[in-house]
Each structure stands twice: as structure tokens, then as C-alpha cells.
Design an enzyme around this catalytic site. Structure first.
Site, PDB file in Angstrom:
ATOM      1  N   SER A 227       0.705  -1.275   0.141  1.00 50.76           N
ATOM      2  CA  SER A 227      -0.015   0.116   0.001  1.00 50.76           C
ATOM      3  C   SER A 227       1.018   1.204   0.128  1.00 50.76           C
ATOM      4  O   SER A 227       1.972   1.316   0.544  1.00 50.76           O
ATOM      5  CB  SER A 227      -0.989   0.012   1.293  1.00 50.76           C
ATOM      6  OG  SER A 227      -1.216   1.188   1.447  1.00 50.76           O
TER       7      SER A 227
ATOM      8  N   TYR B  57      -2.211  -0.311  10.217  1.00 50.22           N
ATOM      9  CA  TYR B  57      -2.397  -0.860   8.569  1.00 50.22           C
ATOM     10  C   TYR B  57      -1.041  -0.669   8.097  1.00 50.22           C
ATOM     11  O   TYR B  57      -0.695  -1.748   7.346  1.00 50.22           O
ATOM     12  CB  TYR B  57      -3.630  -0.162   8.109  1.00 50.22           C
ATOM     13  CG  TYR B  57      -3.661  -0.433   6.645  1.00 50.22           C
ATOM     14  CD1 TYR B  57      -4.049  -1.590   6.295  1.00 50.22           C
ATOM     15  CD2 TYR B  57      -3.089   0.447   5.940  1.00 50.22           C
ATOM     16  CE1 TYR B  57      -4.059  -2.197   4.871  1.00 50.22           C
ATOM     17  CE2 TYR B  57      -3.509   0.140   4.421  1.00 50.22           C
ATOM     18  CZ  TYR B  57      -3.926  -0.995   3.976  1.00 50.22           C
ATOM     19  OH  TYR B  57      -3.943  -1.512   2.789  1.00 50.22           O
TER      20      TYR B  57
HETATM   21  N1  NAD Z   1      -8.641  -0.563  -2.271  1.00 46.58           N
HETATM   22  C1  NAD Z   1      -7.372   0.274  -2.072  1.00 46.58           C
HETATM   23  O1  NAD Z   1      -7.433   1.594  -2.510  1.00 46.58           O
HETATM   24  C2  NAD Z   1      -6.136  -0.119  -1.585  1.00 46.58           C
HETATM   25  C3  NAD Z   1      -5.181   0.814  -1.439  1.00 46.58           C
HETATM   26  C4  NAD Z   1      -3.874   0.064  -0.988  1.00 46.58           C
HETATM   27  C5  NAD Z   1      -3.674  -1.334  -0.737  1.00 46.58           C
HETATM   28  N2  NAD Z   1      -4.918  -1.961  -0.799  1.00 46.58           N
HETATM   29  C6  NAD Z   1      -4.810  -3.363  -0.337  1.00 46.58           C
HETATM   30  O2  NAD Z   1      -5.340  -4.324  -1.836  1.00 46.58           O
HETATM   31  C7  NAD Z   1      -5.964  -5.375  -1.090  1.00 46.58           C
HETATM   32  C8  NAD Z   1      -7.242  -5.551  -1.550  1.00 46.58           C
HETATM   33  O3  NAD Z   1      -8.111  -4.494  -1.137  1.00 46.58           O
HETATM   34  P1  NAD Z   1      -9.643  -4.280  -1.503  1.00 46.58           P
HETATM   35  O4  NAD Z   1      -9.891  -2.578  -1.642  1.00 46.58           O
HETATM   36  O5  NAD Z   1      -9.979  -5.062  -2.601  1.00 46.58           O
HETATM   37  O6  NAD Z   1     -10.210  -4.486   0.166  1.00 46.58           O
HETATM   38  P2  NAD Z   1     -11.486  -5.425   0.438  1.00 46.58           P
HETATM   39  O7  NAD Z   1     -11.632  -5.542   1.756  1.00 46.58           O
HETATM   40  O8  NAD Z   1     -12.632  -5.053  -0.426  1.00 46.58           O
HETATM   41  O9  NAD Z   1     -10.996  -6.901  -0.024  1.00 46.58           O
HETATM   42  C9  NAD Z   1     -10.248  -7.924   0.930  1.00 46.58           C
HETATM   43  C10 NAD Z   1     -11.035  -8.985   1.200  1.00 46.58           C
HETATM   44  O10 NAD Z   1     -10.075  -9.954   1.726  1.00 46.58           O
HETATM   45  C11 NAD Z   1     -10.888 -10.493   2.696  1.00 46.58           C
HETATM   46  N3  NAD Z   1     -10.216 -11.085   3.863  1.00 46.58           N
HETATM   47  C12 NAD Z   1      -9.721 -10.120   4.814  1.00 46.58           C
HETATM   48  N4  NAD Z   1      -9.125 -11.096   5.720  1.00 46.58           N
HETATM   49  C13 NAD Z   1      -9.305 -12.264   5.423  1.00 46.58           C
HETATM   50  C14 NAD Z   1      -8.733 -13.328   5.796  1.00 46.58           C
HETATM   51  N5  NAD Z   1      -8.066 -13.374   7.334  1.00 46.58           N
HETATM   52  N6  NAD Z   1      -9.007 -14.509   5.298  1.00 46.58           N
HETATM   53  C15 NAD Z   1      -9.695 -14.656   4.134  1.00 46.58           C
HETATM   54  N7  NAD Z   1     -10.107 -13.726   3.416  1.00 46.58           N
HETATM   55  C16 NAD Z   1      -9.780 -12.012   4.281  1.00 46.58           C
HETATM   56  C17 NAD Z   1     -12.033  -9.673   2.888  1.00 46.58           C
HETATM   57  O11 NAD Z   1     -13.201 -10.576   3.281  1.00 46.58           O
HETATM   58  C18 NAD Z   1     -12.178  -8.759   1.641  1.00 46.58           C
HETATM   59  O12 NAD Z   1     -13.215  -9.625   0.973  1.00 46.58           O
HETATM   60  C19 NAD Z   1      -5.616  -5.393   0.520  1.00 46.58           C
HETATM   61  O13 NAD Z   1      -4.789  -6.125   0.874  1.00 46.58           O
HETATM   62  C20 NAD Z   1      -5.550  -3.912   0.742  1.00 46.58           C
HETATM   63  O14 NAD Z   1      -4.851  -3.598   1.888  1.00 46.58           O
HETATM   64  C21 NAD Z   1      -5.989  -1.543  -1.148  1.00 46.58           C
END
Ligand code: NAD
Length: 344
Positions: free
Chosen positions: A148, A173
């Protein structure tokens, strides 16, 4: 229901040269994981999705994303927690994954102030399970994982470059995401494992997360409720359209990480275009055709005022070239939102 395809523009099929599948994608119930899985499925690649479908935000949207993926014959879904080592090991043994996209995590900066333990379980324990399973998997070739922009923390030098020191996280985070990079570094070094970290920058788009600005603002504007505008609109972000992010994920996955290098590769996947929160809101107002009611607020603890990505490294390595500006991307998001929630 509107389905959105990252193929809406110059997305060329021959992108994948080295991936046969099945590819393990974690977090397929989530926003980015759903799009990454769908893109692979659209390209004819078999996908195994894993998600614990936890209630961090409205689980209906996670179930709906999963249901949509289940329409594909080449998709299998498992509802597992990734900290459950036996269950994940069993999947590796059954499917012999060569490629893994690890996106599941406890996301969100603000939630880490109130629910710190979820981050340790989902972002640290689960990450170790993924590394261990991949390490022992016979056919394993490459895992890309989500980091991130938050790892840049208090850094003030813009745009953020992968070579900048990242020692000043502003939230737990961010600590967990930086820890993932360090854990991956040690495994890449010890076991010569091809691992690639991807630093995402404020990703938005159709099927987006209800806890993020685009979603909250569109909902509030349509319902005539006020929106909280942090740092009085003077926040600036490298907002990245999810279709561009997914192209970056697939490009990185298809490019084998060089295990002879001292450092495992980490890439910024931003948009290379900084926009203020005030302008972001203006674009939403334009497309919705209504003014937002604004609560001007101070910046929140843990939030960084500005994120801006230098994307040269990803451009050179796998031709990463985001092409969706917020005018086009937010319009796609609003169209999806209205369709999904049945709003006129
Ligand atoms: N969306 C953004 O702007 C952004 C920015 C930087 C980093 N990220 C990273 O990208 C990745 C995806 O983000 P996103 O926006 O799709 O988030 P999201 O919350 O929509 O998706 C994450 C998914 O992981 C699942 N999850 C969480 N913990 C779990 C576990 N222990 N076992 C199984 N499943 C689990 C959740 O149920 C969820 O569906 C994440 O790692 C997030 O930290 C996202």
C-alpha cells in the site's frame, strides 16, 4: 446487474504469456480481488478464489461479487480464513498453483485505530501462511501481493519512489503492509522465492468498497446527506481506477521476479496524477448533477495529507500505463452504483 469489464478499452489479450492456471486469488469477495479474478476468467484462465467474507463492510456486496464470479465455469470458490494453515495447504496440494495473487487483507487505515487485532490476524498471520504454503508448493512460480501507498507514511518527498526509505508509518495498517514487504524480502532471500510487492494508491471503481470516499460520497450526495471533507478538501491522492490496477497486477504476475537480485521487487501502482479531494468531489457533483452538502473537517489521525506515485519502475518492468482519469473512472463508478442500488 451491470457487469464491468476491464476490457472496456485498450486491454489486449496477449498480456499473459507465462500463466496457465489455475491461479489462486485471495480476497475474491473483495473489491480488487473480484476484478483481478474476473479479468483472469475473462482471459480464459482457471481461478481458485478464497475469502472469509468477513463483515468489515456490508457482506451483501461480497456475496454478490462472489456470485458473479461463480457464473464462470472456470472459477472455484472456498470460504476460508487465510490464517487457517491446514485449509490453505490443502488447496495448494489439490490445485498445484504456479501463480498466486494475494490480495486478502484487513484493509482501511481508520479501522486500524479501533480494531488493531484484526490486522495482525489477517495481514500478518495470514501472510505467513501464504508464504509458507507457497514455499513448500512443488510447482510454485510467482506470488504477487498487495502492499500500500500507506507504507510511505510521513515521507514528504513527492512523488513517492520505491527507493525512498519507508520507516515512518502513520498507522498499524501501514505497519502490517510494510511488515509484509519485509517478510517477503526474507523469504525471497532465504528460499529464492519469486515474490513481488505491489503498492496500491487509493483504488476506486465499480464494485468499490463502501468504506472508501467514492462510495460514501456518491451515496450521501444521492441521499442528500452531508459528506465529511477531511483536511478541508486539501487532501491530495493519486486516485487509481481499478481497471488500471488490475492491468498492473496481471502484468506484474506475468513478469517473473528476478531472484538473483538482493531485493525482491516492489512496485508503485498509482495513477501518476495527483488530484485534490476538492476536485474529486467536484467531478462527482458534475456527473451526479447535484451539489454535495459538505462538513469541513480536520485531517484524521493516521491519514496522510498527500500520496503521489512515481510509476516509472512498473512502466519499465511490465509496461504499466494507467489510462483512466477520474472524470472517466468516477462516471463508471456512479453508473455502477446507480444500477446496483436501483437509483435513478
Ligand atoms: N482499495 C485500495 O485503495 C487499496 C489501497 C492500498 C492497498 N490495498 C490493499 O489491496 C488489497 C485488496 O483491497 P480491497 O480494496 O479489495 O479490500 P477489500 O476489503 O474489498 O478486500 C479484501 C478481502 O479480503 C477478505 N479477507 C480479509 N481478511 C481475510 C482473511 N483472514 N482470510 C480470508 N479472507 C480475508 C475480505 O473478506 C475481503 O473480501 C488489500 O490487501 C488492501 O490492503 C487496497
Amino acid at each position: 446487474m451491470t457487469t464491468f469489464s476491464i476490457a472496456h478499452k485498450n486491454y489486449k489479450k496477449p498480456l499473459l504469456k507465462n500463466i496457465q492456471g489455475p491461479v489462486l486469488v485471495t480476497g475474491t469477495g473483495g473489491f480488487i480481488g473480484f476484478h483481478a479474478a474476473k479479468a483472469l476468467l475473462d482471459l480464459g484462465v482457471d481461478v481458485v478464489g478464497v475469502d472469509n467474507l468477513n463483515p468489515y463492510y456490508d457482506v451483501k456486496i461480497k456475496h454478490d461479487r462472489t456470485a458473479l464470479l461463480k457464473h464462470y465455469k472456470n472459477f472455484k470458490f472456498y470460504e476460508h480464513d487465510l490464517s487457517d494453515k491446514e485449509a490453505i495447504e490443502e488447496l495448494f496440494n489439490r490445485y498445484h498453483f504456479t501463480h498466486v495473487i494475494h490480495l486478502a487483507a484487513q484493509a482501511g487505515v481508520r479501522y486500524s485505530l479501533t480494531h488493531p487485532f484484526s490486522y495482525l490476524k489477517s495481514n500478518i498471520d495470514a501472510f505467513l501462511v501464504m508464504l509458507e504454503c507457497a514455499r513448500h508448493a512443488k510447482n510454485f512460480q510467482h506470488m504477487v501481493y498487495a502492499s500500500s501507498s500507506s507504507v510511505y507514511g510521513m515521507n514528504t518527498k513527492m512523488p513517492f519512489s520505491e527507493d525512498d526509505p519507508v520507516e515512518l508509518p502513520m498507522s498499524l495498517y501501514a505497519v502490517t503492509k510494510r511488515s509484509n514487504e519485509l517478510m517477503a524480502q526474507s523469504y525471497a532471500h532465504l528460499y529464492k522465492m519469486p515474490l513481488t510487492g505491489l503498492r496500491f494508491f487509493t483504488v476506486y471503481g465499480p464494485w468499490g468498497r463502501p468504506d472508501m470516499a467514492a462510495f460514501k460520497f456518491v451515496k450521501a450526495i444521492l441521499e442528500d446527506s452531508p459528506i465529511d471533507v477531511y483536511n478541508h478538501g486539501n487532501m491530495a491522492r493519486d486516485y487509481t481506477f481499478v481497471g488500471d490496477t488490475v492491468r498492473g497486477i496481471l502484468g506484474a504476475l506475468d513478469t517473473q521476479a528476478d531472484v538473483t537480485q538482493q531485493k525482491h521487487p516492489v512496485f508503485n501502482l498509482g495513477n501518476n496524477k495527483l488530484e485534490t479531494l476538492a476536485y474529486f468531489i467536484e467531478v462527482l457533483e458534475k456527473h451526479i448533477g447535484k451539489k454535495a452538502l459538505k462538513n469541513m473537517m480536520d485531517i484524521q489521525p493516521g491519514d496522510v495529507p498527500q500520496t503521489s506515485a512515481d510509476i516509472t519502475k512498473a512502466q519499465v518492468a511490465f509496461d504499466y500505463s494507467p489510462s483512466t482519469d477520474i472524470d472517466e473512472g468516477l462516471k463508471l463508478f456512479i453508473d455502477w452504483y446507480k444500477d446496483y442500488y436501483g437509483k435513478k
